[in-house]
Design a protein around this motif. Structure first.
Motif, mmCIF file in Angstrom:
data_model
loop_
_atom_site.group_PDB
_atom_site.id
_atom_site.type_symbol
_atom_site.label_atom_id
_atom_site.label_comp_id
_atom_site.label_asym_id
_atom_site.label_seq_id
_atom_site.Cartn_x
_atom_site.Cartn_y
_atom_site.Cartn_z
ATOM 1 N N ASN A 134 7.095 -4.142 7.654
ATOM 2 C CA ASN A 134 6.815 -4.834 6.396
ATOM 3 C C ASN A 134 7.719 -4.305 5.290
ATOM 4 O OD1 ASN A 134 4.809 -6.789 6.923
ATOM 5 N ND2 ASN A 134 3.280 -5.156 7.133
ATOM 6 N N PRO A 184 5.451 -5.542 -4.161
ATOM 7 C CA PRO A 184 5.738 -6.811 -3.492
ATOM 8 C C PRO A 184 7.237 -6.909 -3.229
ATOM 9 C CG PRO A 184 4.331 -7.135 -5.419
ATOM 10 C CD PRO A 184 4.780 -5.716 -5.446
ATOM 11 N N GLY A 230 -5.246 -4.507 2.259
ATOM 12 C CA GLY A 230 -5.245 -3.108 1.837
ATOM 13 C C GLY A 230 -6.559 -2.429 2.174
ATOM 14 N N GLN A 264 -0.195 -7.968 7.190
ATOM 15 C CA GLN A 264 0.067 -6.754 6.419
ATOM 16 C C GLN A 264 -0.613 -5.499 6.916
ATOM 17 O OE1 GLN A 264 -0.123 -6.845 2.224
ATOM 18 N NE2 GLN A 264 0.737 -8.887 2.062
ATOM 19 N N HIS A 292 0.538 2.259 4.574
ATOM 20 C CA HIS A 292 1.168 0.947 4.734
ATOM 21 C C HIS A 292 0.461 -0.148 3.943
ATOM 22 C CE1 HIS A 292 3.936 2.639 7.640
ATOM 23 N NE2 HIS A 292 2.904 3.349 8.059
ATOM 24 N N ILE A 293 -0.271 0.278 2.934
ATOM 25 C CA ILE A 293 -0.762 -0.694 1.964
ATOM 26 C C ILE A 293 0.418 -1.101 1.093
ATOM 27 C CG2 ILE A 293 -2.205 -0.955 -0.095
ATOM 28 C CD1 ILE A 293 -4.278 0.772 1.185
ATOM 29 N N GLN A 294 0.468 -2.380 0.789
ATOM 30 C CA GLN A 294 1.599 -2.832 -0.005
ATOM 31 C C GLN A 294 1.476 -2.328 -1.444
ATOM 32 O OE1 GLN A 294 2.251 -7.050 -1.222
ATOM 33 N NE2 GLN A 294 4.044 -6.906 0.091
#
Lengths: 396, 396
Positions: B253, B244, A325, A359, B239-241
């Motif tokens: 992703n 989950p 991130g 990611q 596009h940071i998770q």
DNA sequence: CCGGCTTTGTCCTGTCAGTGGAGAAAGTCG
DNA sequence: CGACTTTCTCCACTGACAGGACAAAGCCGG
């Protein structure tokens, strides 16, 4: 020797001092090539620096086909003290003005004993270094503490893991005791400065330096400068949520990165695993020592213990997710992993890399090295020395 | 009028130009108070600027008890073009040298139509602004594109949402067409610059500017400077998770923030909710328009629709969680929320605030305002004008 | 050992940026 | 109308700096 009190009188002199610090001894001509000043002006400034005693001219270099040049170098008698206060130990080192470590001591100690006890320890270690003939005194000292610092004043603020330090005038107190200028910063920032000065991050303008020790922190360097944030708490990534509704953390939330992976968390998980009979290797070590630490896990993993490897891998995954991130957000040119748990080595690194590369966006990771720090436990003290030398080598 | 080609000859002149830009007309004496130069030197530099035509002296100010001062101001005939290319629309504005908007056009358009079509549109809008008498030509132009940019060259790189733009020489092409200098940057960075110049972020050194439109991005300002990262993709937080194993994202992703909350995601969720009969309000609007957008959700929420409010709240929660992590990491002094979905207003803001204040450490959030942008859709074009004026008002 | 060549360091002069003071210009106010 | 204020201009002096001439100190080949 009387301690140096001079400071560069202008930007040129500051520039020259830093060139000599980072590039070692140089002739006037070599300096001239790097500094875009006429030879005459350069000669004037060098002469002035010689007068102040900050630099010395010792001997002549070998000829390169013409007149031999004078070796101009920083005064070899200058001494900086680098102090790195960790959560569980204290590092103190003496360097010369070129930031080479002349002597280095490490002592286990709990920061929670408070500033007075820690200061006593630091001073006695400094005294020991002096007694061994490495220094007659110090021209400046840098000190890192494991928590946020109000940088201009050199005072820790609201440090979670070091109660008793809040508002303690570290800079002023140490300056008084040592009789020299002192600068204070967060330990992680100093590690970043160390790696930038003499480690893997040489000549990288934007990078992150993740330090995994008792806790987890991250040094941020943007455009060659350490980013400290609005209140000095930048890089405090230990309490970013890594696992929704995960383990409870000392900070009151759940699922913080630090609660899932850090030196402390790893030790706790290892003990749990040993007690549950998941690993004979760990159980044996627990019996032998009465306790387990990250070092034990590292050793067990090296011996092939599957449980330990799993713990490391899982921790690396968590850490990697958070770093992924940060990489998307900050787009660094390099990520350095350091701190106590780097003993876990390539198992950890592989897990982190996998998560980050998986990611983060290709553009951000395309050419992104993720590497272990080069300097190990000396990164902090070198960074500390660098901090104070940057200060002293700037115009007053 | 012939366009200006002059640039400041030295740092003093650059400083003066920026003072006049940011502070409006000034007398020589007032300038002298801000610039730490002797009156004589100042007079010389002002005279030279007058000669170049970059600034003019028009008329005398009212007396303040003594000789009346000359009004020194930036040439009022200077014109900058600010272009903000969004995912679904194009904004073009003309400003004077003080970056005041003289005219502003907005046109829906899909970036995916490619650079040629978009450029045609931009040029025709610029022509229309010229035709309306606001400008006879442009002295410089800034342009923002919704993707990463290799800043020095002004070329988009690997933009996920704008295929066909990769490597397109935006700067060169536009410069050729307009016949003036051009600078290119990411649209989010320009929004940040806009808010820094004339919006809520005036005089804040470290802040984040989160733009929630079709996608999500974040402008990063550290020490008063925009941080663009090693490859120009800094701030790409879409596009940071966030969840989950969450929703699949276009990037390949799962659980990316953008897949869970953004203009596009919100519209998609609203349609889903309407089709599942969860909200009559939304269903009605869907029937009426054949489609739903973030604007519909905002309207429905304003009308008290519970489903819409839930969608906004949930999105705000997700966004807030991610921002909380960024706040811990970066420790900004201010967080600005902007972009198309700011129409969602205080419901969104409240959700974000709740998450950030709950999850980030007290030191980082203690005095952290989280506010909506002040400039709305003009932030981007003002930032674009600011970008080129910063460039032109620097020594050549 | 000598003379050409190279590199390093020093000296000197001319130029230009910049300061600070004197004073002119143009007001206000009583 | 005169005392005072503010703004702007002019000028002489200082100091930073470049760049060229030159001296010092080495190399090398003959």
């Amino acid at each position: 020797m009387r301690r140096m009190t001079a400071r560069p009188a202008n930007a040129h002199q500051a520039r020259l001092l830093k060139l000599l610090r980072d590039g070692g001894p140089n002739s006037r001509a070599q300096l001239g090539d790097q500094v875009d000043l006429s030879r005459s002006k350069l000669a004037v400034e060098v002469d002035r620096l010689l007068e102040t005693g900050l630099v010395v001219a010792d001997g002549l270099a070998a000829s390169r086909g013409g007149r031999r040049s004078h070796n101009i170098r920083l005064n070899p008698e200058l001494r900086f003290l680098g102090v790195d206060i960790g959560a569980t130990s204290v590092d103190v080192a003496v360097t010369n003005a070129e930031l080479e470590i002349l002597g280095h001591l490490n002592q286990p100690m709990d920061v929670r004993e408070g500033p007075v006890a820690v200061f006593e320890q630091v001073l006695s270690m400094a005294a020991k270094l002096k007694a061994s003939g490495l220094a007659e005194g110090f021209d400046g000292a840098g000190i890192g503490v494991p928590g946020p610092v109000r940088f201009p004043e050199g005072v820790p603020v609201a440090p979670p893991i070091m109660p008793g330090w809040d508002g303690f005038p570290v800079r002023e107190a140490l300056s008084q005791e040592l009789g020299c200028p002192v600068m204070v910063d967060n330990d992680v920032n100093l590690m970043a400065m160390g790696e930038m000065h003499a480690g893997v991050a040489r000549s990288v303008g934007d990078f992150l330096c993740v330090k995994i020790g008792t806790g987890i922190g991250c040094g941020i360097v943007a455009g060659g400068e350490v980013h400290r944030g609005a209140t000095g708490s930048a890089g405090d990534i230990g309490h970013i949520q890594a696992v929704p509704d995960g383990r409870p953390c000392a900070c009151g939330n759940r699922g913080c990165l630090e609660a899932h992976f850090s030196g402390a968390a790893l030790a706790r998980d290892a003990v749990e695993a040993a007690e549950q009979g998941l690993s004979e290797e760990l159980a044996g070590r627990l019996e032998a020592n009465g306790t387990l630490s990250a070092v034990d896990v590292a050793a067990a993993a090296a011996a092939g213990d599957a449980t330990s490897l799993d713990l490391i891998r899982e921790g690396g995954d968590r850490t990697g997710q958070v770093i992924a991130g940060l990489v998307s957000f900050f787009n660094p040119g390099l990520v350095v992993i350091g701190g106590g748990v780097t003993g876990l080595g390539h198992t950890l690194l592989a897990a982190i890399r996998t998560q980050v590369y998986r990611q983060s966006l290709p553009l951000a990771t395309g050419n992104l090295p993720i590497v272990l720090g080069e300097l190990g436990p000396t990164a902090g003290v070198i960074g500390a020395a660098r901090l104070i030398s940057d200060h002293l080598f700037s115009p007053a």
